[in-house]
Design an enzyme around this catalytic site. Structure first.
Site, PDB file in Angstrom:
ATOM      1  N   SER A  49       0.854  -1.189   0.000  1.00 42.75           N
ATOM      2  CA  SER A  49       0.000   0.000   0.000  1.00 42.75           C
ATOM      3  C   SER A  49       0.887   1.234   0.000  1.00 42.75           C
ATOM      4  CB  SER A  49      -0.896   0.001   1.238  1.00 42.75           C
ATOM      5  OG  SER A  49      -0.129   0.354   2.369  1.00 42.75           O
ATOM      6  N   LYS A  50       0.241   2.378   0.026  1.00 49.47           N
ATOM      7  CA  LYS A  50       0.941   3.666  -0.002  1.00 49.47           C
ATOM      8  C   LYS A  50       2.022   3.762   1.073  1.00 49.47           C
ATOM      9  CE  LYS A  50      -0.138   6.491  -3.194  1.00 49.47           C
ATOM     10  NZ  LYS A  50       1.091   6.743  -3.907  1.00 49.47           N
ATOM     11  N   ARG A  51       1.765   3.110   2.208  1.00 52.17           N
ATOM     12  CA  ARG A  51       2.755   3.117   3.289  1.00 52.17           C
ATOM     13  C   ARG A  51       4.136   2.695   2.816  1.00 52.17           C
ATOM     14  NH1 ARG A  51      -0.498  -0.409   5.816  1.00 52.17           N
ATOM     15  NH2 ARG A  51       1.109  -1.964   5.516  1.00 52.17           N
ATOM     16  N   GLY A  63       5.556   3.353   0.115  1.00 53.91           N
ATOM     17  CA  GLY A  63       6.128   4.237  -0.898  1.00 53.91           C
ATOM     18  C   GLY A  63       5.259   4.221  -2.134  1.00 53.91           C
TER      19      GLY A  63
END
Ligand code: GLU
Ligand code: ZN
Length: 492
Positions: free
Chosen positions: A248-250, A252
């Site tokens: 996920s966005k976490r 990067g």
């Protein structure tokens, strides 16, 4: 005609977001499969969810595929264009008693669901309308305009398929409720739209993320109810971040476009994506796109979730950069240089041979195109930006260093333009080191900092050659002026 030419696969993204890493990998596997077997790669945009779909996302998905080089043979088709057919397919199943109308209101269904949950039971539609509404009454109420959905009548037994990745997967039909295929507003549910489209597009292999495994038994039942051949299925494992959690966005960047912006080469991205969840069965990691096509097989897809490792991507990118011919890198590098305001197209055209040679020189050490730009700066910018670490390391003894740079400057000034090349410069520098009773390294390192500002570079003689005599001498002068100050700053 060999039957391989009848192989048809598709990539069917929903334009509710950008092309992300997982989607790109699914697209790539489909594309590799089609190219490997001479099949047809169809692109279908699944835009029936009008509220969440946007043309901006569709554009970004197409751009991402174009950047990666995943050219499609047919499409993009738009799922929303098939609404009439989706509806007709639902009605065909209704006619054939494979489906029935459900007049239960959302409110009634919610109450029943809540009651079941209170009893800690799994709610499944209780077939109220199958049991209590006769076909005649059903037709009459529909004709009178009473709102209803259409539900698929799930037969008894089990539904299974031989998944190309997971082997035989089996679901008890009793666990599937009579699912809705057409909403009361006449729009199809995802499972119906997908099956209707895959039949229409004569898809022979459905290769997609394994988050769709639980949809597959329902879809197989629909194929059968529509008297259509069931395609082969291959469900590829999902992609995890390095921490083992779903990517996920976490973790990067997850949108493919961001990697383009970061200066990743498309061929490196393709190589990287291919190796997430697939292996060629050899101890090799660097593959060109053609090599991947030659090797791709469904058997090489692993069941275990793949891990997205940004360090590996960076490494692969460096490997691809150093292997890609300057001519191929030129357009991408030029864009970076020109956008950074370092040089114009005309200026580059005037010294094209020099420029191509410079690309070959710098590509060996660059990890990505931004890194390339950083390394290329000294060859275009009027001055250099000195790296603090490099100063601390190689300019520390100010007086000695300044004296050596002075000596080097004066000696280089005597070298003619025609000898200004690695073969001409190296003996001159080494002879000077001997005369000064020092090592060549004591001249090379501070000189590298002087002319590039950096700690590392290609061979100093190559660098000096690429810079030219004039720039080299100016930079050495500038360094001699700066060394005492710089050494003062960094001295302990
Ligand atoms: N549109 C679906 C998705 O983006 C894919 C459907 C399919 O591949 O069958 O998840
Ligand atoms: Zn009902």
């Amino acid at each position: 005609m060999s039957d391989s030419t009848d192989l048809r696969v598709r990539f069917a993204p929903s334009p509710t977001g950008y092309l992300h890493v997982g989607g790109a990998r699914t697209a790539l596997f489909n594309w590799l499969y089609a190219r490997r077997h001479g099949g047809t790669f169809v692109l279908r945009i699944e835009d029936t969810d009008r509220a969440r779909s946007s043309t901006e996302h569709t554009r970004a998905i197409l751009d991402g595929m174009i950047w990666l080089g995943l050219d499609w043979d047919e499409g993009p088709y738009h799922q929303a264009d098939g609404l009439d057919r989706h509806r007709a397919d639902a009605l065909r199943m209704l006619e054939a008693d494979k489906a029935y109308r459900c007049f239960c209101s959302a409110g009634v269904l919610d109450e029943k669901r809540a009651a079941a949950q209170a009893r800690k039971e799994n709610w499944r539609y209780d077939r109220h309308c199958l049991r209590n509404v006769t076909p005649e009454e059903s037709a009459r109420r529909a004709a009178a305009g009473e709102p209803h959905t259409i539900r698929f009548f799930v037969p008894e037994g089990k539904t299974e398929w031989d998944d190309a990745v997971h082997g035989v997967v089996s679901f008890a039909n009793a666990d599937l409720e009579d699912f809705i295929i057409l909403r009361s507003d006449g729009t199809p549910i995802y499972n119906l739209a997908v099956v209707s489209d895959d039949i229409e597009m004569r898809i022979t292999l459905v290769l997609r993320g394994d988050d769709h495994i639980s949809n597959t038994p329902k879809q197989i039942l629909l194929y059968r109810a529509l008297d259509a051949a069931v395609p082969r299925f291959a469900h590829v494992p999902m992609i995890l971040g390095a921490d083992g959690k779903r990517l996920s966005k976490r973790h990067g960047a997850t949108a493919i476009g961001e990697y383009e912006d970061q200066g990743i080469l498309p061929q490196a991205m393709v190589n990287f994506l291919a190796l997430i969840g697939w292996g060629p069965g050899e101890e090799r990691e660097i593959f060109t796109i053609d090599e991947l096509i030659e090797r791709f097989s469904l058997e090489g897809i692993v069941r275990k979730a793949g891990v997205f490792d940004p360090t590996k991507l960076e490494w692969l990118n460096g490997q691809h950069l150093s292997r890609t011919p300057a001519l191929e890198l030129e357009p991408m590098v030029t864009e970076k240089l020109v956008n950074a305001g370092l040089v114009t197209h005309t200026e580059l055209d005037e010294r094209r041979d020099w420029y191509l040679h410079l690309i070959d020189l710098l590509k060996e050490r660059a990890r990505n195109l931004d890194d390339f730009l950083r390394q290329a700066r000294p060859y275009f910018a009027p001055g250099v930006a000195y790296d603090d670490e490099a100063l601390a390391k190689h300019w520390k003894n100010a007086e000695e260093t300044a004296a050596r740079m002075r000596a080097l400057h004066d000696r280089f000034a005597t070298v003619s333009e025609s000898d200004w090349n690695p073969e001409g410069l190296e003996p001159v520098l080494r002879a000077l080191a001997d005369e000064l009773g020092t090592s060549a390294a004591k001249l090379i390192h501070p000189a590298r900092v002087a002319v590039t500002g950096m700690n590392v570079s290609p061979s100093i003689f190559q660098v000096l050659t690429a810079l030219g005599k004039k720039k080299t001498l100016t930079r050495l002068e500038q360094a001699i002026e700066r060394i005492p100050a710089a050494a003062g700053q960094v001295a302990p």
